[in-house]
Write a protein that holds these residues in place. Structure first.
Motif, PDB file in Angstrom:
ATOM      1  N   ASN A 200      -1.977  23.505  18.962  1.00 14.39           N
ATOM      2  CA  ASN A 200      -1.933  24.923  19.295  1.00 14.39           C
ATOM      3  C   ASN A 200      -1.966  25.822  18.066  1.00 14.39           C
ATOM      4  O   ASN A 200      -2.217  27.018  18.177  1.00 14.39           O
ATOM      5  CB  ASN A 200      -0.676  25.238  20.109  1.00 14.39           C
ATOM      6  CG  ASN A 200      -0.663  26.663  20.610  1.00 14.39           C
ATOM      7  OD1 ASN A 200      -1.549  27.070  21.350  1.00 14.39           O
ATOM      8  ND2 ASN A 200       0.328  27.440  20.192  1.00 14.39           N
ATOM      9  N   ASN A 201      -1.705  25.273  16.877  1.00 21.11           N
ATOM     10  CA  ASN A 201      -1.626  26.111  15.682  1.00 21.11           C
ATOM     11  C   ASN A 201      -2.891  26.920  15.458  1.00 21.11           C
ATOM     12  O   ASN A 201      -2.857  28.121  15.198  1.00 21.11           O
ATOM     13  CB  ASN A 201      -1.333  25.249  14.447  1.00 21.11           C
ATOM     14  CG  ASN A 201       0.112  24.797  14.388  1.00 21.11           C
ATOM     15  OD1 ASN A 201       0.808  24.795  15.396  1.00 21.11           O
ATOM     16  ND2 ASN A 201       0.561  24.397  13.224  1.00 21.11           N
ATOM     17  N   GLY A 202      -4.035  26.246  15.550  1.00 19.86           N
ATOM     18  CA  GLY A 202      -5.300  26.932  15.352  1.00 19.86           C
ATOM     19  C   GLY A 202      -5.580  27.941  16.453  1.00 19.86           C
ATOM     20  O   GLY A 202      -6.141  29.019  16.204  1.00 19.86           O
ATOM     21  N   LEU A 203      -5.192  27.605  17.681  1.00 18.00           N
ATOM     22  CA  LEU A 203      -5.394  28.539  18.796  1.00 18.00           C
ATOM     23  C   LEU A 203      -4.600  29.819  18.579  1.00 18.00           C
ATOM     24  O   LEU A 203      -5.041  30.910  18.964  1.00 18.00           O
ATOM     25  CB  LEU A 203      -4.980  27.884  20.110  1.00 18.00           C
ATOM     26  CG  LEU A 203      -5.834  26.694  20.582  1.00 18.00           C
ATOM     27  CD1 LEU A 203      -5.290  26.139  21.883  1.00 18.00           C
ATOM     28  CD2 LEU A 203      -7.282  27.102  20.735  1.00 18.00           C
ATOM     29  N   GLU A 293      -4.687  24.510   7.638  1.00 14.31           N
ATOM     30  CA  GLU A 293      -4.304  23.105   7.801  1.00 14.31           C
ATOM     31  C   GLU A 293      -5.090  22.421   8.920  1.00 14.31           C
ATOM     32  O   GLU A 293      -4.838  21.255   9.222  1.00 14.31           O
ATOM     33  CB  GLU A 293      -2.811  23.008   8.154  1.00 14.31           C
ATOM     34  CG  GLU A 293      -1.886  22.886   6.983  1.00 14.31           C
ATOM     35  CD  GLU A 293      -0.492  22.483   7.413  1.00 14.31           C
ATOM     36  OE1 GLU A 293       0.071  21.556   6.803  1.00 14.31           O
ATOM     37  OE2 GLU A 293       0.055  23.090   8.348  1.00 14.31           O
ATOM     38  N   THR A 294      -6.034  23.127   9.512  1.00 13.90           N
ATOM     39  CA  THR A 294      -6.675  22.645  10.737  1.00 13.90           C
ATOM     40  C   THR A 294      -7.315  21.280  10.578  1.00 13.90           C
ATOM     41  O   THR A 294      -7.338  20.484  11.513  1.00 13.90           O
ATOM     42  CB  THR A 294      -7.736  23.663  11.210  1.00 13.90           C
ATOM     43  OG1 THR A 294      -7.258  24.981  10.960  1.00 13.90           O
ATOM     44  CG2 THR A 294      -7.997  23.499  12.696  1.00 13.90           C
ATOM     45  N   LEU A 321     -13.822  27.813  14.576  1.00 15.02           N
ATOM     46  CA  LEU A 321     -13.363  29.187  14.753  1.00 15.02           C
ATOM     47  C   LEU A 321     -12.246  29.547  13.773  1.00 15.02           C
ATOM     48  O   LEU A 321     -12.182  30.680  13.283  1.00 15.02           O
ATOM     49  CB  LEU A 321     -12.889  29.402  16.195  1.00 15.02           C
ATOM     50  CG  LEU A 321     -13.992  29.343  17.264  1.00 15.02           C
ATOM     51  CD1 LEU A 321     -13.377  29.454  18.657  1.00 15.02           C
ATOM     52  CD2 LEU A 321     -15.024  30.437  17.052  1.00 15.02           C
ATOM     53  N   VAL A 322     -11.376  28.598  13.485  1.00 10.32           N
ATOM     54  CA  VAL A 322     -10.309  28.854  12.513  1.00 10.32           C
ATOM     55  C   VAL A 322     -10.902  29.028  11.116  1.00 10.32           C
ATOM     56  O   VAL A 322     -10.499  29.926  10.359  1.00 10.32           O
ATOM     57  CB  VAL A 322      -9.265  27.723  12.530  1.00 10.32           C
ATOM     58  CG1 VAL A 322      -8.298  27.856  11.346  1.00 10.32           C
ATOM     59  CG2 VAL A 322      -8.482  27.742  13.838  1.00 10.32           C
ATOM     60  N   ASP A 323     -11.857  28.193  10.760  1.00  6.75           N
ATOM     61  CA  ASP A 323     -12.507  28.341   9.457  1.00  6.75           C
ATOM     62  C   ASP A 323     -13.155  29.719   9.336  1.00  6.75           C
ATOM     63  O   ASP A 323     -13.092  30.359   8.271  1.00  6.75           O
ATOM     64  CB  ASP A 323     -13.567  27.253   9.255  1.00  6.75           C
ATOM     65  CG  ASP A 323     -12.958  25.895   8.926  1.00  6.75           C
ATOM     66  OD1 ASP A 323     -11.769  25.856   8.563  1.00  6.75           O
ATOM     67  OD2 ASP A 323     -13.671  24.882   9.031  1.00  6.75           O
ATOM     68  N   LYS A 329     -10.495  36.390   6.677  1.00 10.80           N
ATOM     69  CA  LYS A 329      -9.086  36.721   6.494  1.00 10.80           C
ATOM     70  C   LYS A 329      -8.525  37.573   7.633  1.00 10.80           C
ATOM     71  O   LYS A 329      -7.702  38.463   7.421  1.00 10.80           O
ATOM     72  CB  LYS A 329      -8.869  37.425   5.152  1.00 10.80           C
ATOM     73  CG  LYS A 329      -9.292  36.586   3.957  1.00 10.80           C
ATOM     74  CD  LYS A 329      -9.051  37.302   2.645  1.00 10.80           C
ATOM     75  CE  LYS A 329      -9.501  36.427   1.475  1.00 10.80           C
ATOM     76  NZ  LYS A 329      -9.285  37.098   0.172  1.00 10.80           N
ATOM     77  N   ALA A 330      -8.982  37.275   8.850  1.00  6.97           N
ATOM     78  CA  ALA A 330      -8.494  38.025  10.016  1.00  6.97           C
ATOM     79  C   ALA A 330      -8.706  37.216  11.280  1.00  6.97           C
ATOM     80  O   ALA A 330      -9.686  36.469  11.404  1.00  6.97           O
ATOM     81  CB  ALA A 330      -9.223  39.366  10.136  1.00  6.97           C
TER      82      ALA A 330
END
Length: 348
Positions: A200-203, A293-294, A321-323, A329-330
Motif C-alpha cells: 500500500n505504500n506506493g498507492l 523504496e518501491t 506511477l510511483v517513479d 516530486k508530487a
C-alpha cells in the motif's frame, strides 16, 4: 558526539544503537530511551542538529514523551562503536552504504537487527557485516515524522524481532519503556506478511490522501487487493509461507479489502487502530525528496513472480506511477476509480 556516559560504573548496561534516524528509528529509539535504556542515534544534517534540542515521541492512544538531549547520545555511525545491539532502520535503498559505514566500526559481539521494509536487506547486511549476528525484524505499524525531532506513532502494533540473545535483552528493555515488542521465531514468513501490507505504500503516494481516507475509497482498496493477490500467487509458486504481521490472516486481507465500504469499516475498526495523521513511509520519502523504496516492495513482487514464471502487472503499474510521481516530486492525486481502471486494463 553528545550525551551521557554509556556504561554503568557498577555493571554493564546494554547500549542500543539506532542506524537510520528516520521516523521508525526515532520512535523506537525514543521509546527505549524514555524508558531508561542507553540509546545512541547515528544521525546527520538537520536531524542531528534537531536532536541536540530534544526528541518528542507520541502515540495514537494519547501517549506523549518529551526527551531532553541528556536522555540519549547522538553522533555519526562511529558513535555506534560501543553498542551491543544496533537497530538498523535505514531505507532499503541505503542499506548497502549504511552497512559499509558500520563495517569496521562495530565492536566484536554486536548484534544488528534489521527493522526495514521489504525483503533482501538481511542478505546485504550479512555479506557486508560477516563478523556480526544479523537478525530479522519488522515494524508493522505506521510512524509519522512531524518534524526533524518529533515523531508520532499513528497505528497500533508491536515491533517484531527474530529470536536470539540480543532480542531477549531488547524485549526486557521494551517492557520498561512502554514500547510493544514481540520476539518471533518465524520472522522470514512474517517479513513476507509485512510486505503484503507494504504494497500500500506506493498507492498512498499515488492517492495523495491520508491512509484513513484512502481506505475509504473502494477503488484504492480493490487495487491493493489485486496487488496482494499477485504477491500471494507468487509466494505459492515459490513455495514460500507468509505469516500475518497483524492479527489478520494474510490470505483474508484481499477479501476484506473488497468488502462494501460500510462493512469494511466495521471489520477494520475491529482489526486496525489508525488515526487521521497516518501516511505511508513512501509518502514521507516523496515529501523529503528521497529515493522511492518501491523497487524493494512492489518491485520485489515483480521479481519473485518473474522468477517463477508468473507476472505481476498491477505491482508493475504501481512501480511505474510511483517513479513518475518522484520524478516530478508530487503526488498525481489520482482518483481511486481511475487507478482501478488502469489496473484492470494492465491485468487484462
Amino acid at each position: 558526539m553528545t550525551g551521557p556516559a554509556v556504561k554503568s560504573a557498577t555493571r554493564p548496561v546494554p547500549i542500543i544503537g539506532i542506524m537510520g534516524a528516520g521516523a521508525i528509528g526515532l520512535y523506537v529509539g525514543g521509546m527505549l530511551a524514555q524508558g531508561g535504556a542507553q540509546v545512541v542515534f547515528a544521525a546527520r544534517g538537520r536531524t542531528l542538529e534537531a536532536l541536540g534540542r530534544g526528541l518528542a515521541v507520541s502515540r495514537y492512544d494519547g501517549f506523549k514523551a518529551e526527551l531532553k538531549p541528556e536522555h540519549y547520545r547522538t553522533g555519526s555511525a562511529h558513535a555506534l562503536a560501543s553498542c551491543d545491539i544496533v537497530l538498523f532502520c535505514t531505507k532499503s535503498g541505503d542499506t548497502e552504504s549504511a552497512a559499509r559505514e558500520l563495517a569496521g566500526t562495530l565492536g566484536p559481539g554486536a548484534t544488528v537487527i534489521s527493522l526495514q521494509n521489504g525483503v533482501g536487506n538481511l542478505d546485504i547486511l550479512k555479506s557486508l557485516l560477516p563478523d556480526h549476528e544479523i537478525v530479522a525484524g519488522t515494524v508493522p505499524f505506521n510512524v509519522v515524522r512531524l518534524s526533524p525531532n518529533a515523531v508520532h506513532c499513528s497505528m497500533e502494533g508491536p515491533v517484531l524481532v527474530g529470536a536470539c540473545g540480543a532480542s531477549a535483552v531488547l524485549a526486557e528493555l521494551a517492557r520498561g519503556s512502554g514500547l510493544k515488542l514481540q520476539v518471533r521465531d518465524d520472522l522470514e514468513a512474517v517479513q513476507w506478511g509485512k510486505l503484503l501490507l507494504n504494497l500500500n505504500n506506493g498507492l498512498n503516494v499515488i492517492s495523495g490522501l491520508p491512509l484513513r481516507r484512502q481506505f475509504a475509497d473502494p477503488g484504492y482498496r480493490t487495487v491493493l487487493a489485486m496487488a496482494m493477490d499477485e504477491l500471494l500467487a507468487a509466494l505459492d509458486a515459490a513455495g514460500i509461507t507468509a505469516v500475518g504481521a497483524t492479527r489478520t490472516n494474510p490470505r483474508l486481507i484481499p477479501k476484506i479489502l473488497r468488502l462494501p465500504t460500510w462493512l469494511f469499516r466495521v471489520v477494520a475498526r475491529q482489526q486496525l487502530k489508525i488515526d487521521d495523521t497516518a501516511r505511508s513511509s513512501s509518502w514521507d520519502d516523496l515529501q523529503a525528496g528521497r529515493e522511492p523504496e518501491t523497487r524493494f516492495l512492489n518491485g520485489a513482487v515483480c521479481a519473485l513472480a518473474q522468477a517463477h514464471g508468473r507476472t505481476a502487472p498491477v505491482n508493475a503499474l504501481v512501480c511505474r506511477l510511483v517513479d513518475e510521481a518522484f520524478a516530478v516530486k508530487a503526488s498525481p492525486e489520482m482518483p481511486g476509480d481511475k487507478l482501478l481502471a488502469l489496473a484492470q486494463n494492465e491485468a487484462g
